[in-house]
Design a protein around this motif. Structure first.
Motif, short mmCIF file in Angstrom:
data_model
loop_
_atom_site.label_atom_id
_atom_site.label_comp_id
_atom_site.label_asym_id
_atom_site.label_seq_id
_atom_site.Cartn_x
_atom_site.Cartn_y
_atom_site.Cartn_z
N LEU A 90 -18.79 -4.31 73.08
CA LEU A 90 -19.02 -4.24 74.53
C LEU A 90 -20.35 -3.57 74.86
O LEU A 90 -21.08 -4.01 75.75
CB LEU A 90 -17.87 -3.49 75.20
CG LEU A 90 -16.52 -4.20 75.33
CD1 LEU A 90 -15.50 -3.28 75.98
CD2 LEU A 90 -16.66 -5.49 76.13
N GLN A 92 -23.22 -5.83 74.34
CA GLN A 92 -23.30 -6.95 75.28
C GLN A 92 -23.58 -6.49 76.71
O GLN A 92 -24.36 -7.14 77.42
CB GLN A 92 -21.98 -7.74 75.25
CG GLN A 92 -21.68 -8.40 73.92
CD GLN A 92 -22.66 -9.49 73.57
OE1 GLN A 92 -23.09 -10.25 74.44
NE2 GLN A 92 -23.02 -9.58 72.29
N TYR A 93 -22.95 -5.39 77.13
CA TYR A 93 -23.01 -5.00 78.54
C TYR A 93 -23.57 -3.59 78.78
O TYR A 93 -23.66 -3.17 79.94
CB TYR A 93 -21.60 -5.08 79.16
CG TYR A 93 -20.95 -6.42 79.00
CD1 TYR A 93 -21.31 -7.50 79.79
CD2 TYR A 93 -19.96 -6.62 78.03
CE1 TYR A 93 -20.71 -8.74 79.63
CE2 TYR A 93 -19.36 -7.84 77.86
CZ TYR A 93 -19.73 -8.91 78.67
OH TYR A 93 -19.14 -10.13 78.51
N GLY A 117 -21.47 -1.03 81.83
CA GLY A 117 -20.59 -2.20 81.91
C GLY A 117 -19.37 -2.07 81.03
O GLY A 117 -18.28 -2.51 81.38
N SER A 118 -19.55 -1.42 79.86
CA SER A 118 -18.42 -1.24 78.95
C SER A 118 -17.34 -0.36 79.58
O SER A 118 -16.14 -0.65 79.48
CB SER A 118 -18.90 -0.61 77.64
OG SER A 118 -19.86 -1.44 77.02
N LEU A 168 -16.78 0.01 82.75
CA LEU A 168 -16.13 -0.76 83.82
C LEU A 168 -15.06 -1.68 83.24
O LEU A 168 -13.96 -1.81 83.80
CB LEU A 168 -17.17 -1.57 84.59
CG LEU A 168 -18.07 -0.79 85.56
CD1 LEU A 168 -19.14 -1.70 86.14
CD2 LEU A 168 -17.24 -0.17 86.68
N ILE A 169 -15.36 -2.32 82.12
CA ILE A 169 -14.39 -3.23 81.50
C ILE A 169 -13.19 -2.46 80.96
O ILE A 169 -12.03 -2.86 81.15
CB ILE A 169 -15.08 -4.04 80.38
CG1 ILE A 169 -16.13 -4.97 80.99
CG2 ILE A 169 -14.04 -4.85 79.59
CD1 ILE A 169 -16.96 -5.70 79.96
N ILE A 170 -13.46 -1.33 80.30
CA ILE A 170 -12.35 -0.50 79.79
C ILE A 170 -11.49 0.00 80.94
O ILE A 170 -10.25 0.03 80.87
CB ILE A 170 -12.90 0.68 78.97
CG1 ILE A 170 -13.60 0.17 77.70
CG2 ILE A 170 -11.78 1.64 78.60
CD1 ILE A 170 -12.69 -0.55 76.74
N GLY A 225 -11.03 -1.52 83.79
CA GLY A 225 -10.22 -2.65 84.24
C GLY A 225 -9.03 -2.91 83.33
O GLY A 225 -7.94 -3.24 83.81
N ILE A 226 -9.23 -2.73 82.03
CA ILE A 226 -8.10 -2.89 81.09
C ILE A 226 -7.05 -1.82 81.36
O ILE A 226 -5.84 -2.10 81.35
CB ILE A 226 -8.62 -2.82 79.64
CG1 ILE A 226 -9.52 -4.03 79.34
CG2 ILE A 226 -7.45 -2.78 78.65
CD1 ILE A 226 -10.17 -3.97 77.96
N ASN A 243 -4.21 -2.21 83.98
CA ASN A 243 -3.00 -2.97 83.67
C ASN A 243 -1.80 -2.05 83.45
O ASN A 243 -0.66 -2.52 83.41
CB ASN A 243 -3.22 -3.84 82.43
CG ASN A 243 -4.09 -5.04 82.72
OD1 ASN A 243 -3.62 -6.04 83.24
ND2 ASN A 243 -5.37 -4.94 82.40
#
Length: 332
Positions: free
Chosen positions: A48, A51-52, A56-57, A59-61, A63-64, A67
């Protein structure tokens, strides 16, 4: 840290209320997810970042992690056994029996609050002390494992695999111990004391490693026995205080235990700085775990003594009537 406490504690409480006969296995399976994620997280997070970037990493974590809310929605509350007993009592109460109805309304079962008085129970205090000492040790090995491997001259790529080995054997230890505890062959508190002793032994032997293979073997032993401990220590808490007081006991236990996690790593770092060797941190963790196992043994002795005392008090007394036929008159 605050978010973890608000999500982890009620999740463990819910699982313990969902299951009674298979509580140890259920807790083991539920907690095994963190091992699987820990095994995949390192390579995934590095990908991650490449790539981001780190913004950004995160933010993705994040979002995970959201859940968890979906999982929380799917966890339906169960009717409390105390409330079921109260409703059953209400249906059996004859109409017009005002005294019984007033007694039911004043019952503390219907207005249960957090029970701070658990700190006055000797069994809970002994188990809380065990939790403090165990938490002082559990955070030390992952903290100093990588620096120890660097000090031994092990390559960085091989060092990263040690954490993956730790996660894999931890996963297996949780499932295996949860399954074994569910067989009820051994008392859970005896099983916990045994696994704590084995963890301390593996920590004492781990500093003897002088190459990658021996370090990986001792790391595997530590990870496996650590997983067995995590799988059953909540089940032992439920056995110590009982399910009616479990929610309050879990909150208090985690609050008290966190002081050990707060003190342990700095204390181990101080000992490492004074000794000038990372092995000293592992010796400190092993010795603290041995001391925590002693409190489990004291707790088990206390429970056995109380159990014997209750049996003696409830044992029916022998009748002093001289003739068996007089028993009938006695009952009449």
């Amino acid at each position: 840290g605050l978010g973890i406490s608000f999500s982890w504690t009620p999740a463990i409480s819910i699982v313990s209320h969902y299951f009674s006969k298979k509580r140890a296995l259920a807790n083991a399976i539920a907690s095994a997810g963190e091992c699987a994620f820990a095994f995949m997280f390192g390579p995934f997070f590095q990908w991650l970042i490449s790539q981001y970037g780190w913004e950004g990493s995160l933010l993705i974590i994040g979002g995970i992690q959201l859940n968890i809310c979906v999982c929380g929605v799917l966890m339906r509350p169960l009717a409390s056994s105390c409330l079921l007993e109260a409703s059953h009592y209400e249906t059996e109460t004859p109409p017009g029996n005002g005294a019984s109805r007033d007694k039911e309304e004043k019952s503390p079962i219907m207005h249960k609050t957090f029970n701070w008085m658990l700190v006055r129970r000797t069994e809970f205090v002994l188990y809380a002390i065990f939790g403090i000492l165990a938490a002082m040790s559990f955070f030390v090995p992952p903290l100093f494992l990588v620096p120890l491997s660097y000090s031994l001259g092990i390559d960085e790529s091989w060092t990263a695999s040690l954490l993956s080995i730790l996660a894999m054997v931890d996963f297996g230890g949780r499932l295996l111990c949860g399954w074994y505890a569910n067989l009820h062959v051994t008392k859970t508190i005896h099983l916990l004391a045994m696994t704590i002793t084995l963890i301390s032994t593996s920590l004492m032997l781990l500093p003897l490693a002088n190459n990658y293979l021996s370090l990986a073997i001792f790391t595997g032993f530590y990870g496996f026995f650590f997983g067995t401990t995590v799988a059953i220590h909540i089940t032992v808490l439920a056995d110590v205080v009982g399910m009616p007081e479990f929610d309050s006991a879990l909150g208090l236990f985690m609050l008290i235990r966190s002081t050990g996690g707060f003190v342990g790593p700095p204390l181990a770092g101080l000992i490492v700085d004074m000794a000038g060797d990372y092995r000293a941190g592992f010796y400190m963790a092993g010795a603290t775990l041995v001391l925590s196992a002693g409190f489990l043994i004291i707790l088990d002795r206390l429970q056995q003594r109380k159990k014997r005392g209750s049996k003696i008090r409830t044992k029916p007394g022998k009748s002093t009537l001289p003739y068996p036929s007089l028993h009938i008159l006695k009952h009449q």
